[in-house]
Motif scaffolding. Structure first.
Motif, PDB file in Angstrom:
ATOM      1  N   TYR A 340       0.853  -1.183   0.000  1.00 22.29           N
ATOM      2  CA  TYR A 340       0.000   0.000   0.000  1.00 22.29           C
ATOM      3  C   TYR A 340       0.888   1.233   0.000  1.00 22.29           C
ATOM      4  O   TYR A 340       1.802   1.359   0.827  1.00 22.29           O
ATOM      5  N   ARG A 341       0.653   2.151  -0.924  1.00 20.30           N
ATOM      6  CA  ARG A 341       1.487   3.348  -1.067  1.00 20.30           C
ATOM      7  C   ARG A 341       1.041   4.435  -0.092  1.00 20.30           C
ATOM      8  O   ARG A 341      -0.160   4.620   0.165  1.00 20.30           O
ATOM      9  N   MET A 342       2.033   5.197   0.416  1.00 24.23           N
ATOM     10  CA  MET A 342       1.768   6.263   1.379  1.00 24.23           C
ATOM     11  C   MET A 342       2.451   7.541   0.914  1.00 24.23           C
ATOM     12  O   MET A 342       3.486   7.506   0.235  1.00 24.23           O
ATOM     13  N   GLY A 343       1.876   8.654   1.302  1.00 23.89           N
ATOM     14  CA  GLY A 343       2.496   9.939   1.049  1.00 23.89           C
ATOM     15  C   GLY A 343       3.445  10.323   2.167  1.00 23.89           C
ATOM     16  O   GLY A 343       3.645   9.575   3.135  1.00 23.89           O
ATOM     17  N   LYS A 344       4.041  11.507   2.064  1.00 25.89           N
ATOM     18  CA  LYS A 344       4.954  11.990   3.081  1.00 25.89           C
ATOM     19  C   LYS A 344       4.201  12.750   4.167  1.00 25.89           C
ATOM     20  O   LYS A 344       3.178  13.387   3.913  1.00 25.89           O
ATOM     21  N   LEU A 345       4.712  12.667   5.384  1.00 30.37           N
ATOM     22  CA  LEU A 345       4.155  13.422   6.486  1.00 30.37           C
ATOM     23  C   LEU A 345       4.529  14.895   6.347  1.00 30.37           C
ATOM     24  O   LEU A 345       5.514  15.263   5.691  1.00 30.37           O
ATOM     25  N   ARG A 346       3.746  15.755   6.976  1.00 33.93           N
ATOM     26  CA  ARG A 346       4.021  17.198   6.877  1.00 33.93           C
ATOM     27  C   ARG A 346       5.337  17.549   7.554  1.00 33.93           C
ATOM     28  O   ARG A 346       6.086  18.386   7.078  1.00 33.93           O
ATOM     29  N   ASN A 347       5.583  16.941   8.702  1.00 34.42           N
ATOM     30  CA  ASN A 347       6.817  17.212   9.447  1.00 34.42           C
ATOM     31  C   ASN A 347       7.737  16.024   9.384  1.00 34.42           C
ATOM     32  O   ASN A 347       7.292  14.867   9.344  1.00 34.42           O
ATOM     33  N   LYS A 348       9.020  16.271   9.395  1.00 31.90           N
ATOM     34  CA  LYS A 348      10.009  15.198   9.359  1.00 31.90           C
ATOM     35  C   LYS A 348      10.022  14.424  10.675  1.00 31.90           C
ATOM     36  O   LYS A 348       9.810  14.998  11.741  1.00 31.90           O
ATOM     37  N   ILE A 349      10.261  13.116  10.580  1.00 29.00           N
ATOM     38  CA  ILE A 349      10.352  12.266  11.762  1.00 29.00           C
ATOM     39  C   ILE A 349      11.755  12.402  12.359  1.00 29.00           C
ATOM     40  O   ILE A 349      12.748  12.119  11.668  1.00 29.00           O
ATOM     41  N   PHE A 350      11.832  12.840  13.608  1.00 29.89           N
ATOM     42  CA  PHE A 350      13.103  13.045  14.306  1.00 29.89           C
ATOM     43  C   PHE A 350      14.012  14.005  13.537  1.00 29.89           C
ATOM     44  O   PHE A 350      15.234  13.974  13.677  1.00 29.89           O
ATOM     45  N   GLY A 351      13.418  14.830  12.700  1.00 29.78           N
ATOM     46  CA  GLY A 351      14.196  15.817  11.958  1.00 29.78           C
ATOM     47  C   GLY A 351      15.051  15.246  10.845  1.00 29.78           C
ATOM     48  O   GLY A 351      15.837  15.953  10.241  1.00 29.78           O
TER      49      GLY A 351
END
Length: 353
Positions: A340-351
């Motif tokens: 299943y394909r996903m988009g990117k989150l608005r904020n980076k994970i752990f920068g």
């Protein structure tokens, strides 16, 4: 003698004399292989992907679940003074497996687990199969590396009655690197054909060249007095810890048949070629030998914008002159993957992600 045949003879003679001096040079050939092909291709034309054939998805991250089964067997033909071992196959204790993968930006996390009661030796817990495989893809290259270790092997005496003999003290280990070069990467995507990470919009194929250094070794812990007398010759050879260094060079062709603008596809492939083998076996000569190897691959499934699934089947055969016999290693497996394909989150994970 015509000059073209004379040049081929001199090249072959120089190659073999170079390898005889130092077997370690086999592991530098993938680097030379990449440099030579990349230089020749870049001199002809600049690489550019044809967007009418290969397209990226809007969502480039995905999560996958998969399941499959794999089997590895060894066959020793014409084994010296041992007709018993020549009549049967030795199996690694592989089993069915299931797992999941999360691909997000540059990070890929994978976890898999063997399915209980699906291994070859269901009643033997001391015989194990362990493997570590790494894979990195590029538009024109596929790089793979890994190791396989089989702690104990199983001899199948009677398949119908599930009668086996267990060699708990025999271990087999191999190390390999493999580099594949895709000649028609402008119109054919190996990523679309194998793991469905991009879309192959039109049917296309490509010749692929493969070079792979390969190291293998057998070991035997303890003595072999506890085994049958008919096995003594085979175990005596194993106790010498034989190993070999090989350079497998193969080529083949793969074609991705596309239906409904890339949503459905079928991708068969065949690879075949010689291999240079360097044995360091105590009783064998140290001369180089040519061996044969081939691989058959079939992949097919659905590749949609949000969801995809594909079935992959592989059969691989490598033959060697090893331990005074003709040893063949057969690897075969079938797997099913759903993603299943996903988009990117608005904020980076752990920068970082």
């Amino acid at each position: 003698m015509p000059s073209v045949y004379n040049n081929k003879y001199l090249f072959k003679k120089a190659l073999f004399s170079l390898l005889k001096k130092n077997k370690k040079i086999l592991f530098f050939y993938p680097i030379l292989f990449v440099i030579a092909i990349n230089s020749s291709c870049s001199a002809n034309a600049q690489f550019a992907i044809d967007s009418s054939y290969i397209k990226k998805f809007d969502k480039e991250n995905d999560v996958e679940v998969y399941t499959g089964v794999t089997k590895t067997s060894f066959r020793f033909r014409e084994f010296a003074n041992d007709n018993f071992i020549s009549q049967h196959k030795l199996f690694a204790n592989t089993s069915a497996y299931t797992g999941f993968t999360i691909n997000y930006n540059w990070l890929s996390l994978n976890f898999s687990k063997n399915i209980p009661n699906t291994s070859v030796a269901r009643q033997s817990t001391s015989i194990k199969a362990v493997g570590i495989h790494l894979r990195k893809t590029h538009e024109k290259f596929l790089f793979e590396a890994g190791t396989n270790k089989y702690r104990g092997l199983i001899l199948q005496v009677n398949r119908r009655q599930r009668e086996y003999e267990y060699y708990d003290d025999i271990s087999y280990r191999s190390y390999f690197t493999r580099i594949s070069y895709i000649f028609n990467a402008e119109k054919f995507s190996l990523n679309a054909a194998r793991n469905y990470s991009v879309l192959q919009a039109k049917s296309a194929g490509s010749f692929i060249a493969i070079v792979s250094p390969f190291f293998q070794r057998f070991t035997l812990k303890g003595g072999f007095d506890e085994y049958e007398e008919s096995d003594s010759t085979f175990l005596s050879e194993i106790s010498k810890k034989p190993f070999s260094v090989n350079l497998l060079v193969s080529g083949g062709y793969t074609y991705n048949f596309i239906f409904n603008e890339g949503k459905w596809s079928i991708n068969p492939a065949i690879f075949i070629g010689p291999a240079i083998e360097k044995n360091t076996y105590p009783q064998e000569s140290r001369s180089l030998k040519l061996i044969a190897n081939y691989q058959l691959v079939l992949n097919g499934g659905y590749n949609g914008q949000n969801f995809y699934f594909h079935v992959n089947a592989v059969y691989n055969n490598n033959s060697f002159h090893f331990m005074n016999s003709k040893m063949s290693i057969h690897n075969r497996g079938v797997s099913l993957t759903c993603g299943y394909r996903m988009g990117k989150l608005r904020n980076k994970i752990f920068g970082a992600l």
